[in-house]
Design an enzyme around this catalytic site. Structure first.
Site, short mmCIF file in Angstrom:
data_model
loop_
_atom_site.label_atom_id
_atom_site.label_comp_id
_atom_site.label_asym_id
_atom_site.label_seq_id
_atom_site.Cartn_x
_atom_site.Cartn_y
_atom_site.Cartn_z
N HIS A 245 -2.90 24.00 -10.85
CA HIS A 245 -2.23 23.42 -12.02
C HIS A 245 -0.80 23.97 -12.09
O HIS A 245 -0.54 25.11 -11.66
CB HIS A 245 -3.02 23.77 -13.28
N PRO A 246 0.16 23.24 -12.64
CA PRO A 246 1.56 23.69 -12.63
C PRO A 246 1.84 25.07 -13.22
O PRO A 246 2.82 25.70 -12.83
CB PRO A 246 2.27 22.60 -13.43
N VAL A 247 1.01 25.58 -14.14
CA VAL A 247 1.29 26.91 -14.69
C VAL A 247 0.73 28.02 -13.81
O VAL A 247 0.97 29.20 -14.09
CB VAL A 247 0.75 27.08 -16.13
N LYS A 248 -0.02 27.67 -12.75
CA LYS A 248 -0.59 28.69 -11.87
C LYS A 248 0.47 29.17 -10.87
O LYS A 248 1.60 28.70 -10.85
CB LYS A 248 -1.81 28.12 -11.13
N HIS A 249 0.08 30.11 -10.00
CA HIS A 249 1.06 30.75 -9.12
C HIS A 249 1.67 29.78 -8.13
O HIS A 249 2.86 29.88 -7.81
CB HIS A 249 0.41 31.93 -8.38
#
Length: 393
Positions: A190-194
């Site tokens: 997901h975009p907020v992951k690393h």
């Protein structure tokens, strides 16, 4: 920081090389079910030290195929943490199993092995430890518990790591994902992951049987592998559906982005830890807050920076604080509403809010603050200044 100056709690880091990698695949003959998916799976498995990887359209799908590959079914139980996103429990419910929660350690916010031990029984088939905020759960203790209990009852208990937060983290000196103490580990893109593929996830394992079953579950339960065919194949076009699977496939377009992002993982982790160090140094000694604790066995990637705030002593509600910070262009979030308090789980499984006091106490005080690689020192200083103004008033 966004163009309007707003500092979100998390966001992706995309550069021109990432964009070009996607464009290159878009201009290629194959944009899904092609070679870039396989390249990404191989590169990812190598990065985390696992033998096999199965890329899918979300980490939720990855959790589901892991449970199905382990033959989780009606009458079974899956133990997980209440301090997580609902997918960590839903993956068991999808299979007809009962979700069972074990309370958290009040320092790490991860599942407490003692609480897990208290909930093991003859129906336990899978334990899903969640590496909250990037810090690994105590996998050695959990594996010892699972092995001992499984031996006593004559049934293997699978360990499936929900490592959605933990790409780039280490447990002792072993990368999270090497599956040294588990059967499967699952990651999110997901975009907020690393790293991100827009949406996406992956399951890694060292068990070839689980790997092949997860591959089939990813794509309708279909196979061309002679080992699994139930009738003789008449030719190279032939395939057989041998189990009931799903369409959880990921595209070459997404995996092109994932490959390029994976190359930058180490620098993303370094930068996040630099931001955390700046936060911790600036907030040391500030009253009414508790900064994140990192156990000696862990080297976390710091997916989240969560403060526990004594809102009653500070004299402000969490809602009011989040609103005030947003007016200062600072985004915050709550990770997580304990799963056992969700109406679905209370209606269908009889859980009550007070069943898991540590998770509930943590939830009453937690707030996640901005943390991502593109944050500048000035961004962090702005956030720290706002925190101090509120908590020291």
């Amino acid at each position: 920081m966004r163009a309007d100056g707003f500092i979100p709690y998390g966001c992706q880091s995309i550069d021109e090389d990432d964009i070009q990698a996607v464009v290159d695949v878009l201009r290629s003959p194959i944009i899904t079910q092609g070679p870039t998916v396989r390249k990404f799976e191989q590169a990812f498995a190598e990065k985390v030290g696992a033998k096999y990887a199965v890329a899918v359209n979300s980490a939720t799908s990855a959790l589901h195929i892991a449970c199905m590959a382990a033959n989780l079914s009606e009458g079974d139980e899956l133990i997980t943490s209440p301090n997580t996103f609902v997918a960590s429990a839903n993956c068991g419910v999808y299979c007809g199993a009962k979700p069972v929660f074990a309370d958290i350690d009040p320092r790490t916010y991860n599942i407490d092995p003692i609480e897990v031990e208290n909930r093991l029984n003859k129906d336990t088939r899978i334990i899903v430890p969640v590496h909250f905020a990037g810090q690994s759960a105590d996998m050695k203790r959990l594996k010892k518990l699972a092995d001992a209990h499984g031996t006593r009852n004559g049934e293997k208990i699978y360990l499936v790591e929900d490592a959605s937060h933990a790409l780039g983290s280490f447990y002792f000196d072993t990368p999270v994902g090497a599956c040294e103490y588990s059967d499967v580990a699952v990651f999110s893109f997901h975009p907020v992951k690393h790293i991100t593929t827009g949406e996406g996830g992956i399951a890694v394992t060292n068990d070839r049987h689980l790997y092949e079953r997860m591959q089939m579950h990813r794509s309708h339960g279909i196979t061309q592998s002679p080992e699994y065919l139930e009738r003789k194949s008449p030719g190279p076009w032939h395939y057989q559906q041998v189990i009931l699977g799903h369409n959880y496939r990921i595209t070459d377009i997404q995996c092109a982005l994932g490959l390029r992002q994976l190359e930058k993982l180490d620098q993303f982790v370094r930068r996040r830890r630099e931001v955390v160090d700046q936060y911790n140094e600036a907030l040391a000694g500030v009253p009414n807050i508790i900064a994140p604790f990192e156990a000696e066995r862990s080297h976390a990637n710091f997916h989240l920076y969560v403060l526990q705030i004594d809102f009653e002593r500070v004299g402000i509600s969490r809602t009011a604080l989040m609103t005030e910070l947003r007016e200062k262009k600072i985004g915050t979030q709550v990770h997580y509403i304990p799963v056992h308090t969700q109406p679905y789980f209370q209606k269908h499984f009889g859980y009550k809010d007070e069943d898991y006091p540590q998770a509930l106490a943590y939830y009453s005080r937690c707030l996640s603050f901005p943390l991502y690689p593109k944050m500048t020192r000035e961004n962090v200083d702005h956030v720290v200044s706002a925190i101090k103004r509120v908590t020291c008033r």
